[in-house]
Design a protein around this motif. Structure first.
Motif, mmCIF file in Angstrom:
data_model
loop_
_atom_site.group_PDB
_atom_site.id
_atom_site.type_symbol
_atom_site.label_atom_id
_atom_site.label_comp_id
_atom_site.label_asym_id
_atom_site.label_seq_id
_atom_site.Cartn_x
_atom_site.Cartn_y
_atom_site.Cartn_z
ATOM 1 N N TYR A 1 0.841 -1.199 0.000
ATOM 2 C CA TYR A 1 0.000 0.000 0.000
ATOM 3 C C TYR A 1 0.876 1.249 0.000
ATOM 4 O O TYR A 1 1.822 1.355 0.789
ATOM 5 C CB TYR A 1 -0.901 0.024 1.240
ATOM 6 N N TRP A 2 0.509 2.211 -0.846
ATOM 7 C CA TRP A 2 1.166 3.521 -0.882
ATOM 8 C C TRP A 2 0.167 4.520 -0.310
ATOM 9 O O TRP A 2 -0.863 4.790 -0.933
ATOM 10 C CB TRP A 2 1.574 3.875 -2.306
ATOM 11 N N GLN A 3 0.478 5.086 0.869
ATOM 12 C CA GLN A 3 -0.534 5.787 1.648
ATOM 13 C C GLN A 3 -0.086 7.181 2.066
ATOM 14 O O GLN A 3 1.090 7.449 2.247
ATOM 15 C CB GLN A 3 -0.851 4.972 2.909
ATOM 16 N N LEU A 4 -1.070 8.048 2.236
ATOM 17 C CA LEU A 4 -0.847 9.373 2.797
ATOM 18 C C LEU A 4 -1.603 9.454 4.120
ATOM 19 O O LEU A 4 -1.024 9.356 5.193
ATOM 20 C CB LEU A 4 -1.324 10.450 1.819
ATOM 21 N N ASN A 5 -2.890 9.593 4.070
ATOM 22 C CA ASN A 5 -3.754 9.552 5.251
ATOM 23 C C ASN A 5 -5.087 8.941 4.846
ATOM 24 O O ASN A 5 -5.642 9.310 3.814
ATOM 25 C CB ASN A 5 -3.997 10.970 5.806
#
Length: 510
Positions: A385-389
């Motif tokens: 997973y490539w996540q920010l918020n």
């Protein structure tokens, strides 16, 4: 009509509504297995001097022509742009499209590129191949297709979700990272990209991996979104024994942060793509803040069947970076979530000294307990997973910042003080007078002098202050702390490592 559109226009008309021909991971695995039975052949470098001798800016001046992108002008939501060989990228890869009519190789054509101010004789560039490729997709707006994922260099790739900017990278595999024998860098040598339908919002990519001691077959199912998810499946085949393989390898940069002052005067308070490693073992959640040591520092967390691990950028406050160009607060976190049982092993974290932010100096990956032998084959599946918020995190209070220092004291001593701010989880609903009991463990080479936990009225969380003294400065010092309500843990475990004092450049450099 542009060259590459002419090349695919007829196919696009015929195949737009058709699925790709049957092609799967086993097809690539058969190639990898047969390749592993043969001695390794190092790829021949065929770059002409005009490309091999380009400097950084000159190489960046070579750009793919966007109007030549594969699937440009069709109803397919994805587009593919090709990357030109040159400078460090001197080993060409092969690219194929998997269509309803079979596998179609992509051929290099210099007309697909704009060479900028470079004086390059394109007649020397026939059958050159590609350095990699990037996929575009309308992540942030239907009016524009943003970069979604890029594959370039060895087995490196990196992806983006909505509102993110490129930061850390992933690798297909890490081999003997941090070993005295030296690291081996496997490379993706060939890719197959499935031709999607107009209604598809998933892109499937296959890759063949090769290196001196192993080969591999990979499948990447890329699902763009708020959190872009890449489903990774791999099958590895070993020509000879390796000391260590790293599965789900992540590579990032940490120069300095709140726990480690800048080594030189800098207007930016912090500079890093990631600020910590989060590990979900079979027993607990562990947070390890990153450091920039003077010498190589390797630590690990042993577990059976890991539930997840990742390099995170928890700090999302622009004011903590003040970098309008790099925008470190928008760099993605990457979270590896294993599928199936991975057995016994460890999540290993490698921290390498770096003098500036141009070098990736942080590596994290899973190491199986048993080192592969010649003739072995192994398989792994995981989601990346490539996540920010929001990011993956426990339903517990999180260690949101780690700071070091005494503040003002009349007579300084040889002790060290750490201030760890926990927030979220069960702390959110606790009254200000709640009794919090900190559990603290100090490893060999140190002693605990003082511990205090008190309410942080600004965040609504709790601050834990520790004062310790080193009793043996010749080796790294491990420390752990967790908040409890007297009966159960209500926070993740803060796990910090102090490098040996003899390697420290100065107090603030750890």
């Amino acid at each position: 009509m542009p060259a590459i559109l002419r090349r695919f226009f007829v196919l696009a008309v015929l195949l737009l509504a058709l699925p790709a021909q049957a092609f799967d991971l086993d097809d690539v695995a058969k190639k990898a297995s047969k390749l592993a039975e043969k001695p390794y052949e190092k790829p021949e470098v065929k770059l002409p001097p005009t490309l091999a001798n380009l400097n950084y800016d000159q190489y960046r001046d070579i750009r793919f022509r966007p109007d030549h992108a594969i699937w440009r002008g069709t109803r397919i939501p994805f587009e593919i742009q090709l990357l030109h060989p040159g400078r460090y990228y001197d080993r060409a890869i092969r690219l194929n499209l998997v269509t309803a009519d079979g596998v179609k190789p992509l051929r290099y054509d210099s007309r697909d590129f704009d060479y900028g101010k470079n004086q390059i004789n394109v007649d020397e560039l026939k059958d050159l191949g590609f350095a990699g490729f990037r996929v575009h997709y309308p992540l942030n707006s239907d009016a524009y297709k943003d970069e979604l994922i890029v594959f370039q260099g060895a087995s490196y790739f990196r992806a983006l979700g909505k509102g993110q900017r490129y930061g850390l990278s992933a690798r297909g595999l890490a081999v003997d990272t941090g070993e005295l024998t030296g690291e081996e860098f496997p490379s993706f040598t060939e890719f197959w990209i499935e031709w999607p339908r107009a209604e598809d919002h998933q892109l499937t990519i296959y890759a063949l991996l090769d290196s001196q001691r192993l080969t591999g077959a990979y499948r990447f199912k890329v699902r763009p979104g708020e959190d872009t998810r890449v489903e990774v499946s791999c099958k590895l085949f070993f020509r000879s024994q390796v000391n260590k393989i790293g599965i789900g390898a992540l590579t990032s940069m940490f120069m300095y942060g709140e726990n480690q002052p800048a080594p030189v005067e800098d207007y930016r308070p912090e500079v890093h793509d990631s600020d910590g490693l989060l590990v979900h073992t079979d027993q607990e959640w562990v947070w390890r803040p990153l450091v920039n040591p003077r010498r190589l520092l390797i630590t690990s967390f042993g577990t059976t069947n890991p539930r997840g691990f990742g390099l995170l950028q928890r700090d999302r406050d622009f004011g903590h970076y003040e970098d309008l160009e790099a925008r470190y607060e928008t760099r993605p976190s990457a979270w590896v979530e294993p599928k199936g049982e991975w057995g016994k092993g460890r999540v290993e974290l490698v921290m390498i000294p770096t003098p500036d932010e141009t070098n990736d100096n942080i590596v994290a990956y899973w190491v199986p307990e048993r080192a592969p032998q010649a003739g072995d084959s192994v398989a792994f599946n995981y989601d990346l997973y490539w996540q920010l918020n929001p990011e993956h995190h426990p339903d517990l209070a999180r260690a949101e910042q780690t700071r070091r220092g005494h503040g003002w004291v009349k007579d300084a001593d040889d002790s060290l003080r750490f201030h760890i701010d926990f927030a979220g989880g069960p702390l959110t609903d606790l009254p200000a007078d709640a009794k919090i009991v900190p559990g603290v463990w100090i490893g060999d080479g140190g002693e605990l002098l003082e511990r205090q936990a008190y309410r942080n009225d600004v965040t609504g969380g709790w601050r834990l202050s520790l004062r310790i003294r080193r009793t043996d400065e010749s080796k790294p010092l491990e420390m752990r702390a967790v908040l409890t309500d007297g009966e159960r843990n209500i926070s993740e475990t803060w796990a910090y490592v102090l490098p040996a004092a003899s390697t420290a450049r100065r107090l603030g450099d750890l």
